[in-house]
Every structure is written in C-alpha cells, then in structure tokens.
Design an enzyme around this catalytic site. Structure first.
Site, PDB file in Angstrom:
ATOM      1  N   GLN A 692      16.632  24.823  15.388  1.00  0.00           N
ATOM      2  CA  GLN A 692      17.347  25.718  16.291  1.00  0.00           C
ATOM      3  C   GLN A 692      18.526  26.365  15.600  1.00  0.00           C
ATOM      4  O   GLN A 692      18.846  27.538  15.831  1.00  0.00           O
ATOM      5  CB  GLN A 692      17.831  24.946  17.522  1.00  0.00           C
ATOM      6  CG  GLN A 692      18.229  25.822  18.684  1.00  0.00           C
ATOM      7  CD  GLN A 692      17.054  26.636  19.214  1.00  0.00           C
ATOM      8  OE1 GLN A 692      15.921  26.177  19.201  1.00  0.00           O
ATOM      9  NE2 GLN A 692      17.309  27.852  19.637  1.00  0.00           N
ATOM     10  N   HIS A 695      18.344  29.854  13.745  1.00  0.00           N
ATOM     11  CA  HIS A 695      18.189  31.142  14.435  1.00  0.00           C
ATOM     12  C   HIS A 695      19.324  32.100  14.096  1.00  0.00           C
ATOM     13  O   HIS A 695      19.119  33.306  13.990  1.00  0.00           O
ATOM     14  CB  HIS A 695      18.155  30.929  15.954  1.00  0.00           C
ATOM     15  CG  HIS A 695      16.765  30.667  16.474  1.00  0.00           C
ATOM     16  ND1 HIS A 695      15.763  31.591  16.420  1.00  0.00           N
ATOM     17  CD2 HIS A 695      16.231  29.561  17.047  1.00  0.00           C
ATOM     18  CE1 HIS A 695      14.659  31.083  16.947  1.00  0.00           C
ATOM     19  NE2 HIS A 695      14.920  29.846  17.344  1.00  0.00           N
ATOM     20  N   GLU A 761      19.179  25.328  26.854  1.00  0.00           N
ATOM     21  CA  GLU A 761      17.949  26.132  26.808  1.00  0.00           C
ATOM     22  C   GLU A 761      16.763  25.222  26.458  1.00  0.00           C
ATOM     23  O   GLU A 761      15.727  25.243  27.118  1.00  0.00           O
ATOM     24  CB  GLU A 761      18.106  27.239  25.758  1.00  0.00           C
ATOM     25  CG  GLU A 761      16.868  28.091  25.580  1.00  0.00           C
ATOM     26  CD  GLU A 761      16.987  29.039  24.399  1.00  0.00           C
ATOM     27  OE1 GLU A 761      16.170  29.989  24.344  1.00  0.00           O
ATOM     28  OE2 GLU A 761      17.854  28.833  23.524  1.00  0.00           O
ATOM     29  N   HIS A 762      16.917  24.418  25.401  1.00  0.00           N
ATOM     30  CA  HIS A 762      15.886  23.464  24.992  1.00  0.00           C
ATOM     31  C   HIS A 762      16.473  22.056  25.052  1.00  0.00           C
ATOM     32  O   HIS A 762      17.570  21.821  24.541  1.00  0.00           O
ATOM     33  CB  HIS A 762      15.419  23.720  23.554  1.00  0.00           C
ATOM     34  CG  HIS A 762      14.928  25.112  23.307  1.00  0.00           C
ATOM     35  ND1 HIS A 762      15.748  26.109  22.803  1.00  0.00           N
ATOM     36  CD2 HIS A 762      13.704  25.677  23.492  1.00  0.00           C
ATOM     37  CE1 HIS A 762      15.051  27.224  22.678  1.00  0.00           C
ATOM     38  NE2 HIS A 762      13.806  26.999  23.097  1.00  0.00           N
ATOM     39  N   ASP A 795       8.013  26.901  21.045  1.00  0.00           N
ATOM     40  CA  ASP A 795       8.375  28.225  20.557  1.00  0.00           C
ATOM     41  C   ASP A 795       7.144  29.063  20.213  1.00  0.00           C
ATOM     42  O   ASP A 795       7.192  30.295  20.290  1.00  0.00           O
ATOM     43  CB  ASP A 795       9.255  28.097  19.310  1.00  0.00           C
ATOM     44  CG  ASP A 795      10.732  28.053  19.663  1.00  0.00           C
ATOM     45  OD1 ASP A 795      11.053  28.159  20.853  1.00  0.00           O
ATOM     46  OD2 ASP A 795      11.555  27.898  18.750  1.00  0.00           O
ATOM     47  N   HIS A 854      16.812  47.585  68.621  1.00  0.00           N
ATOM     48  CA  HIS A 854      15.921  46.488  68.244  1.00  0.00           C
ATOM     49  C   HIS A 854      15.324  45.836  69.491  1.00  0.00           C
ATOM     50  O   HIS A 854      14.114  45.579  69.565  1.00  0.00           O
ATOM     51  CB  HIS A 854      16.680  45.440  67.425  1.00  0.00           C
ATOM     52  CG  HIS A 854      16.898  45.814  65.998  1.00  0.00           C
ATOM     53  ND1 HIS A 854      17.709  46.869  65.614  1.00  0.00           N
ATOM     54  CD2 HIS A 854      16.401  45.295  64.851  1.00  0.00           C
ATOM     55  CE1 HIS A 854      17.715  46.966  64.306  1.00  0.00           C
ATOM     56  NE2 HIS A 854      16.927  46.012  63.802  1.00  0.00           N
TER      57      HIS A 854
END
Length: 868
Positions: A692, A695, A761-762, A795, A854
């Site tokens: 990770q 990235h 996220e993960h 991924d 209505h």
C-alpha cells in the site's frame, strides 16, 4: 482611543496608582523619566516637550526600548516623519501653530496632542474636526482642579481624550482636588439596563482573547478591580462578586477596555484555578477546552511535573541534546516543506519542540508574546543575515553541509501530507526505512485522536484551483480540453476521443491471460449483485408498492495514469457498469506523451464494452465528462479515483446544478490498516504494508499489533526495511513509510475498536482466528481475512472491487459495486377498494400539513367512488 491619558507627573513609586492606570490604557511619561519602575503590563507613550534637544536617533532609541508612541513637537516630527511609521507618532501642538500642519505632516502621524490654555469643549471640537481620522488628545496648560466626569464625557463626544496629570488622579473617592481613576475611566459609559449595570465580556490572556464568560459590572466593582488587580464584578442578586473568593478560581486583571459604543466592558484576565465557569470549565461557552498552543502549553507544564517514566515528553525534558536535535531537525523539515499542508504540519512539529524548550526553561507563551511585542516596537532593525554556520551552501545531495543527525522518534502526530516523490539524498540512503510506534494504553484521548487523523485535505483551496480549468472546458469544449492535455500531459492531440474497435495487438499473452482471469472473477462477483427481481409489497389491502432497478444511462470512468498504469481500475469500474447495463460508458485516462493509451487499458475497454475512451486526465477530463464537449458525451455519474485535482473537480461539478452529474464518493490518499497478533508472519505483514505504501508518498499505512513483543515488532520492521530496499519504488517508500505508524494494543477487541474509529480503506487481519474477527468490523472499505489474503488479491483479481472509500469515509460510504451503477425507482398501484381504506388517512395528514390540494386529490376520488 483611550477615555483619558494619564500624564505621570508624580512619584513613579506610587505603584498602586500606576498599576491601576496601566490596566485601563497607556501612561504618558516625559522623555527624561525612566520607565523601569512601571508595571510590567504598562503601555507607555513618551512625551518630548518643545524645549527638548533630542535627535531623530534618540527618538528611535526610545521606540526601540519599548515605547508604544512618541509625542513629538512639530520641528522634531518633521525630521522623524518618513523614518518612523505614522502609528508610532503623535504630534504635539500649541493652539497657535495648528495652522502650520501640512497634509504631509497630518498623514505622517496617527494623532495629535494639543496644548490649550483651558478646557473649552466647543473650541477643542473644532480641532477634532480639523484632524478627522486621527486621534485627538488635549492637555490644558494649567488645571488647578480635576476635570469633572461631564467634561471628560463632553470631550469624548467631540472625539477627544483628555490628558490628566497623575497628581489629579486618585484611587480614593473623588473630591475637589482629585478624581477617582474609575470615575474618569467610566465617565463616558452608559447603560440601557434598568439596574444601571454594564455587560462585561471576560476574555483570557494571553490565549488569543478567548471568551470565558459574560458578567456585569458596576462603578463599585470596576473601582475595586482597578485597585486590587483582581476580577471583581456585580452580581445581579448578591452585590459585589469577587471572582474566586470561595472557589480559589481567582483572576488577575491585565486590561479593562470600553467597547466602541461605550456601553459594555471587556476584562482581559489571567484565569487561575479550575476555570471561569462554575462547572469548573475554562469557559462558560462550550466545553471550555483549550486548543492550539494554549492547550499544548498546559499539557507540557503538566508533563514537566508528572510525565510518566518512559514517556516521550519526559525524555525531551531530561535529555537536552535530544531536544536540541529535534528542534534543529524540525526547523530543517519546515524549511524544506513545499505545500501549504506540509508547511502547517512541519511548523506544528517545530512549535511542539520549541514550546517544550520554553516550558523546561520556565518560559510561558505570555513571556514569548511580550518579547514579540517588544521586538515589534523596535524601529531599528538588524540586517537579518544568517550566522555563518547556518549560511552554508546546500550540497549537491540537497542536504545542508552542516546537517545534524537526528532520531526517528516523533511525538504523536497525524501522517504527514507530502508532495510528489523526489530522490532521497544519498547521505540518507543507509538510514533504516522504519515506522513510528505508539502504545495505545499510554496515549491520552487527544493523542489517540491525533493517531486517527489523516492529512488535512483543503478542499476549498483545491476547488478554487481547479475551477478555472473546469470553467474553460465547460465554455470552450474540445479546444480547451486539447490545450490542457498538451499543457499537463505533454501530449499533442487532434482529437481526445477514441471509439471502438480498440487496438490491442501490443498486449503480451501473459498479461492478456491475467486480465481475462481477473475479468471473469470480478464479473462473476458483480453479476451476483444485480437486483434481478422487482420488489413488491402489499402494504394494506388494495395498496401495492414496488421497487425496481434501472441502470444509470451514461457513466464516466476515470482511470488514473500518474506513477502507475492501472488497468485494474478500468476493470473495477467497467465491469459493474457493464453488468448493470449502462448504455454509454466513457472511460477517461491520461494519454502518454506520444498521445497513445496503454494497451492494457485499451484491452480492458474492449472487454467491458466501453463506448468511448477519452484521452485526458485531471480536472479537464472531469469537466469534459460532466458537461460534455463537441466530441465527448456528457455523463450522468462519474466514478474513479484520482489525485487531489481530480477529487476537487469531481466535488465541484457534483454541486453544479447545470452539470446534473453525480460522483461515486469523496477520495483521499490510498490507505491500509493491518492488525497482527503473535501468529503473524512478519514477512507477510511487512509485504502488506509496503504494497500500500508504494502507491504514493501520501499513502496512509497503519500497523496495529495485538500483544506483540518488542522483539516481534522489530522483526516486522526489519522485514519492512529489507523488502523496501529490494523494490523498484523504494524512493516513494522512503517517504511514505516514515510517516506511517505502529499502534500497540493489548487485545483483539482494542485493536478492532481502533480500526473501526480509523475506518480504513483496506483492513487486513493477520489473526489467529481471523474469520471470527470479521463480525466485529463496523467500518472498512474491504476486509482481507487471514495470512493468505493479501490486499493485492482484492486490488486485482479476487472479484471484489478496489474502488473504496478513503480518508475515513468508510464510516458512511460503500465501495463501488454494481448497485452504484443502478438507480432504484418505486411505484405504487392503488385499487378503488384500496383508496377507500387509505384515502381518509392521506386526507387527514394533508389537512394537518395545510396542503388542501393534496387532500382534495384524494377526496374527489372518494366522492366519485361513493356516487358510483
């Protein structure tokens, strides 16, 4: 402007009187008087009479020594104006030479002090009008008796302040010879309350004027505060209220001010004890918790006395060399910071260590502020050049030749925002690539909150930066799109759109086969998510409600380019769009400098049936998808990750009603949180962290350990260092890993609670019974269960989607899935018998809300049914 100015013409040893006067405004001293005996908080003006022989340099020296202003006769003022700032000069005039003041002189001073034979309010008012925009003070030549409160009030009404010799001022009750200081100060105040009290705001000194509470004052309470220097107010029920008399939470009064309308007061105080509020909080407004530097100062002062053994702050207090090294290290990092986020982050670090040094030396923030104020008063400035040891040239490696070695240990802090990767200096190539460690059981609530923080994403600033790009593409279409592509992607294009069939011959067979397997797995999982059957529910007899799914007609899929080719993102976005049945799928990705698109992405575009490929990236691609151009189809929803420019552009267009476009979710830097216990394989854990971290330099990487020994953690760190050095993106890892953290916990429950608060996220579970732990996961984008479930599988090819919420948004958002590409429509069918049962309920509720039309829509049908 002050209500009055006290001219010190008595013994400077009258401490009580001078202290009281210093609390309500500046003191005026003759240039021949020493200011050494004045109270510490006193502001002083220096009076230079007409017979003085002071030079310009001597006037500047008076200001350098801390005088707020100098009061100069006309001849000397003409020499000083232009050398000294106008706000530091008051012009001394006799009535006779007022007409000699030119426009240059008037604009070169902040106000005037006029000597007059006597106090004639109307006559003085004419001078005030002549010097409109400047502060006007008047000094009667000979005043045998003190001015009355009405005289002071009348002069204030003429925008003029009276200069009163201290021989005419007293702390005793006003009599024929002297006026009480409080009476003079309060001469102009008015109250619109029936009880005659004055609303009084109490603010904290020196904590940025932070409001502590609202109270009331009277003449008597103000008099006592001036004399004693303590906070004394007027209780509306119990008379004089001496703050802290019973609780011990006393106040030292620094300054008392009138507001601009002269109907309210402000007390600036140093608050002692538990706090101002009766609930033992610092402030009556909110929780009263101190923030920023004030909070840090209090924490450090507390830690100086009682920091636990082994804590980082205690180390700093007990090891001056460590503290010195950290100050130098953080100062260097601040100098190297580039983005606004980096500068703020590094400045915060430097302030932490600098304030630790101050507290260790017994220096407070107020001491520092006083020093700043003294320096601000100086007119004479040094050249400001760096000393020789700090002015060495930067070496070719980018490091100063005098750079100090420093420890890797940091206080608790959020992961640092970072700029684009850059080569690491050769001198640091051998430094360990390591993370920072914290024990959750030893962190305070505020320190724990810091561990949960991400870098500050200044969305407003980024939106302001991308707006001109978005506007250009919206207004000029393809022409602007091609210009921005040439500028940012360095690709000269004649058209930004490619239509099928797509050329895929360049693709190697093994890559093609891998994509095919990934496509099959991802398709299978996302096809299972399709809402196949229409939902029908009979809510009451004759009333059937339905819900059915329809695809979003036109979608835009953003596939980043940047530092890596991402055909996997094209799969993750294209397959659910294909499964959902979207009619038009536009895949946007930055072109290579030669104008081509990577063959891997081209192949995926063909597999997922993309109707077009947009060769553009960044905010310009988002704008083209949102508004459409001559060649780019407008879409209804934009999906996909990207850098902060892409994210800001997505946020901008989704809020523009002219665009009528939705987005998948907010996005931030990629992140992973790994939980590991004693059964973990250190090499596996390290590999997951690094997968990770590579990235980008802003990737967020967290390791949460469960009862791991220091030796076991050291094994993981050694693996991180060893594996990172063998990877091609090691330069990125050298920057992202040191910003990453290890959080030590003592149970799986504690670790999962931290993870749920972080909302990664993960989330990867290296636990003895990992499947059982999944039930306790509340916030995560995607979970990877057990030692053989690396994040890489999700991924690329396991089947789940890798477009996931970041930056803590896993608390509110799901990752991209098939339903993201569908919308759900509801319907209802009501029979005649159904309306007979439901109609009266609807009409009653419509009447309740006052919506007669209505109710009528129901009743007209019920009437028709009744007549049938």
């Amino acid at each position: 402007m002050s209500v009055f100015l006290p001219l010190v013409d008595t013994d400077l040893g009258d401490d009580a009187l001078l202290s009281a006067l210093a609390r309500v405004g500046p003191l005026v001293l003759s240039s021949s008087q020493s200011s050494a005996a004045l109270p510490q908080n006193a502001t002083r003006y220096i009076f230079v009479d007409t017979d003085s022989s002071l030079s310009t340099d001597e006037v500047i020296s008076l200001l350098d020594q801390g005088a707020e202003k100098v009061i100069l006769p006309l001849a000397l003022a003409k020499e000083v104006i232009g050398v000294v700032a106008p706000e530091r000069i008051l012009l001394l005039l006799d009535v006779a030479n007022v007409s000699a003041v030119s426009d240059r002189i008037r604009s070169g001073v902040s106000g005037v002090l006029i000597k007059t034979p006597s106090i004639d309010v109307d006559f003085i008012g004419s001078f005030s009008r002549f010097f409109a925009g400047s502060s006007v003070h008047v000094l009667p030549a000979a005043v045998p008796e003190p001015p009355s409160r009405s005289t002071i009030r009348a002069l204030q009404g003429a925008n003029t302040a009276l200069v009163i010799p201290t021989s005419l001022l007293t702390l005793s009750p006003t009599d024929s010879k002297q006026i009480n200081v409080a009476d003079a100060f309060l001469a102009h105040i008015s109250s619109d309350r029936p009880d005659g009290l004055f609303p009084t705001v109490v603010s904290s000194f020196p904590d940025g004027g932070r409001t502590l509470g609202l109270v009331y004052s009277s003449y008597d309470s103000v008099r006592e505060s001036m004399v004693t220097g303590k906070g004394v107010y007027q209780s509306r029920k119990h008379g004089l209220w001496r703050k802290g008399e019973t609780s011990g939470a006393t106040q030292d009064v620094v300054r008392i001010c009138l507001d601009c309308d002269a109907d309210a007061l402000e007390f600036s105080v140093v608050q002692n004890g538990a706090g101002f509020c009766h609930l033992e909080r610092a402030s009556c407004f909110g929780t009263g918790q101190f923030t920023g530097l004030a909070a840090l100062e209090r924490t450090l002062q507390s830690r100086l006395v009682s920091a636990p053994e082994g804590s980082y702050t205690r180390r700093l207090f007990e090891d001056p060399e460590l503290l010195r090294s950290k100050i130098m290290e953080e100062a260097d990092e601040l100098c190297r910071a580039e983005t606004t986020e980096e500068v703020a982050f590094e400045a915060a670090d430097l302030l932490y260590f600098a304030l630790t040094r101050c507290v260790a030396a017994g220096v407070s923030i107020s001491d520092v502020e006083r020093s700043l104020d003294r320096k601000a008063k100086k007119v004479t400035r040094r050249a400001g050049n760096a000393k020789p040891q700090w002015s060495q040239k930067v070496s070719s490696t980018g490091e100063p030749s005098t750079a100090q070695s420093a420890t890797n240990t940091h206080p608790p802090e959020a992961p640092k925002p970072a700029a684009a990767p850059e080569p690491v200096p050769a001198s640091n190539a051998d430094a360990p690539i390591s993370m920072r460690s914290y024990d959750l059981s030893k962190t305070s609530a505020s320190e724990r909150a810091q561990l949960l923080r991400r870098p500050v994403l200044k969305s407003d600033e980024m939106i302001a930066k991308v707006k001109p790009i978005v506007d250009e593409v919206r207004q000029r279409g393809d022409a602007a799109l091609l210009e921005f592509t040439a500028k940012f992607d360095k690709a000269q294009l004649s058209s930004a759109i490619i239509r099928p069939p797509y050329e895929t011959t360049e693709l190697p067979d093994d890559v093609r086969q891998a994509i095919d397997v990934a496509y099959a797995n991802i398709y299978k999982f996302h096809a299972a998510q399709v809402a196949q059957d229409e939902l029908k529910v009979e809510t009451m007899p004759g009333v059937v409600c339905s819900r059915f799914a329809r695809p979003i007609a036109r979608v835009g899929l953003y596939v980043p380019g940047g530092t890596a080719i991402l055909p996997s993102t094209a799969l993750m976005l294209g397959i659910p769009a294909q499964v959902a049945g979207c009619k038009e799928v536009v895949l946007a990705t930055p072109p290579r400098p030669d104008g081509s698109i990577s063959p891997e992405v081209m192949y995926v575009a063909q597999l997922v049936g993309a109707s077009a490929i947009l060769k553009a990236g960044g905010a310009q691609a988002v704008a083209a998808l949102a508004y459409g151009t001559e060649t780019v189809p407008k879409v209804d929803k934009i999906f996909g990750p990207g850098n902060q420019w892409v994210t800001a552009a997505k946020m901008l267009v989704q809020n523009d009603t002219d665009a009528l476009v939705a987005i998948d979710m907010p996005a931030g830097p990629s992140e992973v949180l790994v939980i590991a216990d004693q059964t973990c394989n250190p090499a596996f854990v390290a590999a997951d962290l690094l997968s990770q971290a590579e990235h980008g330099v802003d990737s967020q990487v967290v390791l949460v350990t469960v009862n791991l020994s220091d030796a076991r953690i050291a094994e993981i760190e050694a693996e991180v260092d060893k594996q990172a050095r063998a990877l091609s993106r090691v330069d990125i890892l050298r920057q992202s890993i040191p910003k990453s953290i290890i959080v030590k916990t003592h149970s799986v429950q504690e670790a999962l609670a931290f993870s749920n608060d972080y909302a990664p996220e993960h989330l990867i579970l290296h636990l003895e019974n990992a499947p059982a732990a999944v039930a306790a996961v509340e916030n995560a984008g995607s979970v990877f269960v057990g030692p053989y479930s690396p994040e890489s599988c999700g991924d690329y090819a396991s089947g789940t989607n890798h477009t996931l919420p970041t930056n803590g948004y896993a608390r509110q958002f799901s990752g991209v899935n098939t339903l993201s590409f569908q919308k759900h429509i509801t319907s209802q069918e009501v029979t005649a018998d159904g309306l007979k049962g439901l109609g009266p309920v609807v009409a009653t509720l419509a009447d309740c809300e006052g919506l007669g039309a209505h109710a009528n829509a129901v009743r007209i049908r019920l009437q028709a049914l009744a007549l049938a």
